[in-house]
Design a protein around this motif. Structure first.
Motif, mmCIF file in Angstrom:
data_model
loop_
_atom_site.group_PDB
_atom_site.id
_atom_site.type_symbol
_atom_site.label_atom_id
_atom_site.label_comp_id
_atom_site.label_asym_id
_atom_site.label_seq_id
_atom_site.Cartn_x
_atom_site.Cartn_y
_atom_site.Cartn_z
ATOM 1 N N ARG A 125 48.541 54.211 26.612
ATOM 2 C CA ARG A 125 47.655 53.205 25.995
ATOM 3 C C ARG A 125 47.013 52.419 27.113
ATOM 4 N NH1 ARG A 125 48.468 52.615 20.544
ATOM 5 N NH2 ARG A 125 50.435 53.342 19.714
ATOM 6 N N SER A 181 38.427 56.977 21.194
ATOM 7 C CA SER A 181 37.470 56.095 21.880
ATOM 8 C C SER A 181 36.080 56.708 21.834
ATOM 9 C CB SER A 181 37.852 55.926 23.355
ATOM 10 O OG SER A 181 39.214 55.627 23.513
ATOM 11 N N TYR A 233 35.570 51.241 19.942
ATOM 12 C CA TYR A 233 36.778 51.725 19.267
ATOM 13 C C TYR A 233 36.980 50.942 17.976
ATOM 14 C CZ TYR A 233 38.846 47.711 21.636
ATOM 15 O OH TYR A 233 39.089 46.460 22.100
ATOM 16 N N THR A 265 48.245 60.635 20.623
ATOM 17 C CA THR A 265 48.586 59.219 20.867
ATOM 18 C C THR A 265 48.018 58.363 19.746
ATOM 19 O OG1 THR A 265 46.543 58.772 22.070
ATOM 20 C CG2 THR A 265 48.427 59.532 23.370
ATOM 21 N N ASP A 288 39.781 57.180 13.874
ATOM 22 C CA ASP A 288 41.234 56.944 13.932
ATOM 23 C C ASP A 288 41.993 57.917 13.022
ATOM 24 O OD1 ASP A 288 40.833 54.971 15.772
ATOM 25 O OD2 ASP A 288 41.196 53.286 14.408
ATOM 26 N N ILE A 315 44.964 57.472 19.655
ATOM 27 C CA ILE A 315 43.878 56.656 20.210
ATOM 28 C C ILE A 315 42.580 57.463 20.254
ATOM 29 C CG2 ILE A 315 43.077 55.405 22.272
ATOM 30 C CD1 ILE A 315 46.119 54.820 22.737
#
Ligand SMILES: [Fe+2]
Length: 236
Positions: free
Chosen positions: A235, A135, A103, A131, A109, A133
């Motif tokens: 998270r 990955s 990440y 969110t 991102d 996030i």
């Protein structure tokens, strides 16, 4: 008269938020376990029905893939940027039993909070929100993959982009994202690079079948959650 699944779903209304999280975990673990056993009995149907009733997303059909395809915004240029970023992060990716996790990629991102991705996902799953996030997941050691399971909140709405799949020549059954249904059937979703799959991973049992020697899969997942939900639940 209400079904057992409906009554189990109603029980959820009488619980505190902390109890609800535990309740969801127990139901998810049960659904994953029953999918691993490929049980086709009443228990699995009841647990599945309960999860469907508790699903926080308003979609026509909770089960199965909500979307599979390559959206217009996933141009060759963007795909190449993400593939390059994945390669640059791979050597520092954190090893887990099932995969390696990378990440902190700036391109990923940016996509995670982009209007293009949000518009695409909310058109499929209304009242969802990013969110932020992203990955990278790498499956590269023989045997890596994930047994059938149902996710907790953090991945309850799974947006999965295939970046790269190196297969073994002549392999009739390469590793694939696989959906497991309560009637005992399964659906292998063998994605091409650039393709995105969207499914409700907090409800729909799924797995990644094991990687073979010489095979490698790199994917990028984006986190989404119900609009207005507490971000702490989404998270790591
Ligand atoms: Fe999952």
């Amino acid at each position: 008269m209400s079904t057992l699944g409906q009554r189990l779903a109603e029980l959820n209304d009488s619980l505190t938020p902390a109890e609800q999280a535990n309740y969801k975990l127990i139901l998810g673990l049960s659904a994953g376990h029953l999918a691993q056993e490929n049980s086709v009995g009443e228990s699995r149907q009841t647990v599945t029905d309960t999860l469907h009733q508790l699903c926080p997303y308003e979609v026509d059909k909770v089960e199965g893939l909500q979307y599979r395809g390559r959206p217009d915004f996933m141009t060759d240029e963007l795909l190449h940027k993400l593939q390059n970023e994945a390669r640059s992060l791979e050597s520092d990716a954190i090893p887990y039993d099932e995969h390696y996790l990378g990440y902190g990629g700036s391109v990923a991102d940016q996509v995670a909070v982009s209007n293009e991705l949000t518009e695409m996902v909310t058109a499929i799953v209304p009242k969802s929100a990013p969110t932020g996030i992203a990955s990278y997941l790498f499956y590269r050691d023989p045997g890596q993959g994930i047994i059938p399971h149902v996710d907790t909140d953090i991945f309850s709405l799974n947006i999965l982009l295939m970046l790269e799949h190196q297969t073994v020549e002549g392999d009739p059954e390469p590793s694939a994202l696989t959906l497991h249904y309560p009637d005992g059937t399964t659906e292998a979703v063998d994605l091409e690079a650039g393709e995105i799959a969207v499914f409700l991973a907090g409800t729909q049992a799924h797995s990644r079948t094991p990687i073979k020697s010489g095979e490698k899969v790199s994917i990028l997942t984006f986190g989404f959650m119900p609009e207005g939900a507490p971000i702490e639940n989404y998270r790591r």
